[in-house]
Design a protein around this motif. Structure first.
Motif, mmCIF file in Angstrom:
data_model
loop_
_atom_site.group_PDB
_atom_site.id
_atom_site.type_symbol
_atom_site.label_atom_id
_atom_site.label_comp_id
_atom_site.label_asym_id
_atom_site.label_seq_id
_atom_site.Cartn_x
_atom_site.Cartn_y
_atom_site.Cartn_z
ATOM 1 N N GLY A 12 0.829 -1.203 0.000
ATOM 2 C CA GLY A 12 0.000 0.000 0.000
ATOM 3 C C GLY A 12 0.859 1.247 0.000
ATOM 4 O O GLY A 12 1.885 1.301 0.685
ATOM 5 N N ASP A 13 0.442 2.253 -0.785
ATOM 6 C CA ASP A 13 1.191 3.513 -0.835
ATOM 7 C C ASP A 13 0.249 4.716 -0.899
ATOM 8 O O ASP A 13 0.611 5.769 -1.395
ATOM 9 N N GLN A 14 -0.966 4.576 -0.373
ATOM 10 C CA GLN A 14 -1.959 5.632 -0.472
ATOM 11 C C GLN A 14 -1.597 6.862 0.354
ATOM 12 O O GLN A 14 -1.829 7.988 -0.069
ATOM 13 N N ASN A 15 -1.044 6.658 1.530
ATOM 14 C CA ASN A 15 -0.776 7.778 2.427
ATOM 15 C C ASN A 15 0.524 8.488 2.067
ATOM 16 O O ASN A 15 1.454 7.885 1.538
ATOM 17 N N ASN A 16 0.593 9.766 2.387
ATOM 18 C CA ASN A 16 1.774 10.569 2.099
ATOM 19 C C ASN A 16 2.926 10.150 3.010
ATOM 20 O O ASN A 16 2.765 10.066 4.225
ATOM 21 N N VAL A 19 4.387 3.819 3.505
ATOM 22 C CA VAL A 19 4.082 2.621 2.730
ATOM 23 C C VAL A 19 3.765 1.494 3.701
ATOM 24 O O VAL A 19 4.273 1.454 4.822
ATOM 25 N N THR A 20 2.898 0.588 3.260
ATOM 26 C CA THR A 20 2.601 -0.607 4.026
ATOM 27 C C THR A 20 3.404 -1.739 3.408
ATOM 28 O O THR A 20 3.337 -1.963 2.195
ATOM 29 N N ARG A 43 3.934 -0.626 8.819
ATOM 30 C CA ARG A 43 3.845 0.682 8.185
ATOM 31 C C ARG A 43 5.206 1.344 8.332
ATOM 32 O O ARG A 43 5.745 1.422 9.431
ATOM 33 N N ASN A 49 8.381 9.413 -1.059
ATOM 34 C CA ASN A 49 7.256 8.783 -1.785
ATOM 35 C C ASN A 49 7.738 8.079 -3.055
ATOM 36 O O ASN A 49 7.081 8.117 -4.090
ATOM 37 N N LYS A 52 6.422 2.160 -4.828
ATOM 38 C CA LYS A 52 5.066 1.880 -5.286
ATOM 39 C C LYS A 52 4.697 0.441 -4.947
ATOM 40 O O LYS A 52 5.556 -0.366 -4.587
ATOM 41 N N ILE A 53 3.426 0.110 -5.100
ATOM 42 C CA ILE A 53 2.936 -1.238 -4.805
ATOM 43 C C ILE A 53 3.685 -2.256 -5.660
ATOM 44 O O ILE A 53 3.869 -2.063 -6.859
#
Length: 79
Positions: A12-16, A19-20, A43, A49, A52-53
């Motif tokens: 996961g990379d949705q949050n600023n 990454v998960t 996390r 940033n 990526k996934i």
């Protein structure tokens, strides 16, 4: 005490700047003697940033960055 370093896959990379990372460990079941795969999600702090996934990364233990982040991304893992 040395800092732990784990290797996993970004899920996961949705949050600023976060990454998960899913880290898989394998161990032999004590009674059944079968190899078991266990996955745990961490996390991690990603300052730029840049991940990526699907990326394979290494994460290192660090001082708490936020309520849930206790790890930071060190580098992309070699294949």
């Amino acid at each position: 005490m040395p800092k732990r370093i784990l290797q996993g896959t970004v899920t996961g990379d949705q949050n600023n700047q976060t990454v998960t990372v899913a880290v898989e460990r394998r161990y032999k079941h004590p009674l059944l003697h079968k190899t078991v795969r266990a996955t745990k999600k961490y996390r991690a702090h990603d300052e730029t940033n840049s991940f990526k996934i699907g990326d394979k990364v290494r994460i290192e233990e660090c001082a708490p960055v936020s309520k849930t982040k206790r790890w930071r991304v060190v580098t992309e893992a070699s294949a």
